[in-house]
Design an enzyme around this catalytic site. Structure first.
Site, PDB file in Angstrom:
ATOM      1  CB  CYS A 135       5.285  -5.202 -26.341  1.00  0.00           C
ATOM      2  SG  CYS A 135       4.858  -5.848 -24.710  1.00  0.00           S
ATOM      3  CG  ASP A 187      -0.156   0.051   2.549  1.00  0.00           C
ATOM      4  OD1 ASP A 187       0.586   1.034   2.757  1.00  0.00           O
ATOM      5  OD2 ASP A 187      -0.270  -0.887   3.368  1.00  0.00           O
ATOM      6  CG  HIS A 245       7.566  -7.324  -0.590  1.00  0.00           C
ATOM      7  ND1 HIS A 245       7.060  -7.942   0.534  1.00  0.00           N
ATOM      8  CD2 HIS A 245       8.881  -7.699  -0.658  1.00  0.00           C
ATOM      9  CE1 HIS A 245       8.024  -8.651   1.127  1.00  0.00           C
ATOM     10  NE2 HIS A 245       9.133  -8.507   0.426  1.00  0.00           N
TER      11      HIS A 245
HETATM   12  N1  APR Z   1       0.842  -2.954  15.206  1.00  0.00           N
HETATM   13  C1  APR Z   1       2.067  -3.532  15.031  1.00  0.00           C
HETATM   14  N2  APR Z   1       2.238  -4.811  14.674  1.00  0.00           N
HETATM   15  C2  APR Z   1       1.145  -5.551  14.479  1.00  0.00           C
HETATM   16  C3  APR Z   1      -0.160  -5.043  14.635  1.00  0.00           C
HETATM   17  C4  APR Z   1      -0.293  -3.676  15.018  1.00  0.00           C
HETATM   18  N3  APR Z   1      -1.481  -3.105  15.175  1.00  0.00           N
HETATM   19  N4  APR Z   1      -1.045  -6.026  14.362  1.00  0.00           N
HETATM   20  C5  APR Z   1      -0.321  -7.116  14.044  1.00  0.00           C
HETATM   21  N5  APR Z   1       0.997  -6.834  14.115  1.00  0.00           N
HETATM   22  C6  APR Z   1       2.138  -7.700  13.821  1.00  0.00           C
HETATM   23  C7  APR Z   1       1.903  -9.185  13.982  1.00  0.00           C
HETATM   24  O1  APR Z   1       2.116  -9.585  15.316  1.00  0.00           O
HETATM   25  C8  APR Z   1       2.939  -9.782  13.028  1.00  0.00           C
HETATM   26  O2  APR Z   1       4.174  -9.976  13.694  1.00  0.00           O
HETATM   27  O3  APR Z   1       2.439  -7.528  12.454  1.00  0.00           O
HETATM   28  C9  APR Z   1       3.110  -8.707  11.965  1.00  0.00           C
HETATM   29  C10 APR Z   1       2.503  -9.037  10.619  1.00  0.00           C
HETATM   30  O4  APR Z   1       3.158 -10.164  10.101  1.00  0.00           O
HETATM   31  P1  APR Z   1       2.901 -10.688   8.613  1.00  0.00           P
HETATM   32  O5  APR Z   1       1.429 -10.764   8.350  1.00  0.00           O
HETATM   33  O6  APR Z   1       3.744 -11.914   8.450  1.00  0.00           O
HETATM   34  O7  APR Z   1       3.413  -9.476   7.720  1.00  0.00           O
HETATM   35  P2  APR Z   1       4.860  -9.153   7.152  1.00  0.00           P
HETATM   36  O8  APR Z   1       5.923  -9.434   8.159  1.00  0.00           O
HETATM   37  O9  APR Z   1       4.773  -7.802   6.556  1.00  0.00           O
HETATM   38  O10 APR Z   1       4.951 -10.236   5.991  1.00  0.00           O
HETATM   39  C11 APR Z   1       5.934 -10.121   5.007  1.00  0.00           C
HETATM   40  O11 APR Z   1       4.777 -11.733   3.609  1.00  0.00           O
HETATM   41  O12 APR Z   1       2.516 -11.982   3.149  1.00  0.00           O
HETATM   42  C12 APR Z   1       3.778 -11.723   2.605  1.00  0.00           C
HETATM   43  O13 APR Z   1       4.512 -10.350   0.847  1.00  0.00           O
HETATM   44  C13 APR Z   1       3.729 -10.355   2.012  1.00  0.00           C
HETATM   45  O14 APR Z   1       4.978  -8.370   2.514  1.00  0.00           O
HETATM   46  C14 APR Z   1       4.387  -9.504   3.081  1.00  0.00           C
HETATM   47  C15 APR Z   1       5.427 -10.459   3.647  1.00  0.00           C
END
Ligand code: APR
Length: 256
Positions: A160, A107, A122
């Protein structure tokens, strides 16, 4: 350590930092209502596995299916607005000469909150590019200027004729080289990394806090739950980013 004490300690570290940076993941956008990739796989899409929707192979096999999956995700993301965590990071940038934000999020909420140094590892879901990269990688395409039969296929590249695809990194793809290089420059030189809302399981972002620490950076994590980064964090602020970041900025601004 209490939450207040953790935030105060993080503020003290930030006050002394010369070259702070930020690494964000899905958690920072959670309070804006952005569905994570795993959330997006629910409902109608739960019959698919991610490799069937988010890989070059999937797109070659069924371009319309993959295009539609991203159109639905875009539709769900459209109403999202930056949350107090995004705004606090933008406010923090004003305190330092620069505050690079390395994000795994597709986003644009950091930018919309006012942050200027955002590195998208990403890609960005709002953007599209030519699948064949006919004018170089990425060949960005503005699909609002195109007409096509959306019931049958994705749009076609006006240069293309290849299909147009979202400008996001799929499973099995390289990260955008310029973004990766920019991120490396940041993590080799930073003295404090704020790691916010990432589980720390998807490479190479997952390794970045470890590399920064090897280069003597302090690590401050904001996450309401334990992550793969928590064991190496100098300070773990066990809270939501939309709650913790504004408090952190307030303490910095008031000196409290
Ligand atoms: N504030 C902070 N952290 C939070 C909150 C919040 N309100 N809510 C959840 N979290 C934390 C969760 O505890 C978790 O550790 O955010 C993290 C989200 O983890 P993922 O869903 O695994 O996201 P991310 O680490 O960005 O994943 C990496 O994986 O799904 C693919 O390509 C996608 O970019 C993404 C990549």
């Amino acid at each position: 350590m209490s939450l207040n004490a953790a935030i105060a300690s993080a503020a003290a570290l930030l006050r002394n930092a010369q070259r702070p940076c930020v690494l964000t993941g899905a958690g920072v956008s959670k309070e804006s209502g952005i569905p994570t990739f795993r959330d997006a796989m629910g409902g109608l899409w739960s019959q698919f596995n991610p490799m069937e929707l988010a890989s070059p192979f999937a797109f070659q096999r069924d371009p319309k299916l993959v295009w539609d999956f991203y159109e639905v995700r875009r539709e769900k993301m459209r109403p999202a607005e930056p949350n107090p965590g995004h705004y606090a990071l933008a406010a923090l940038e004003k305190r330092f000469a620069r505050l690079p934000i390395i994000t795994q999020n597709i986003d644009d909420l950091h930018e919309r909150a006012g942050s200027t140094g955002v590195i998208h590892l990403h890609g960005l879901i709002a953007r599209n590019k030519c699948y064949a990269a006919c004018q170089g990688e990425p060949t960005l395409i503005d699909v609002s200027t195109l007409t096509w039969d959306a019931s049958a296929t994705p749009p076609r590249c006006p240069h293309c004729g290849a299909f147009v695809r979202p400008d996001v990194v799929w499973f099995g793809e390289m990260l955008p080289p310029l973004a990766l290089q920019a991120a490396k420059n940041v993590i080799y030189n930073t003295d404090l990394m704020l790691v916010i809302g990432t589980s720390g399981v998807v490479s190479p972002a997952a390794e970045m806090p470890f590399v920064a620490q090897e280069h003597d950076a302090k690590i401050v994590e904001i996450n309401p739950y334990h992550s793969e980064i928590t064991p190496i964090a100098d300070i773990w602020i066990e809270a939501r980013s939309g709650e913790a970041l504004p408090r952190l900025v307030e303490i910095l601004e008031t000196g409290g």
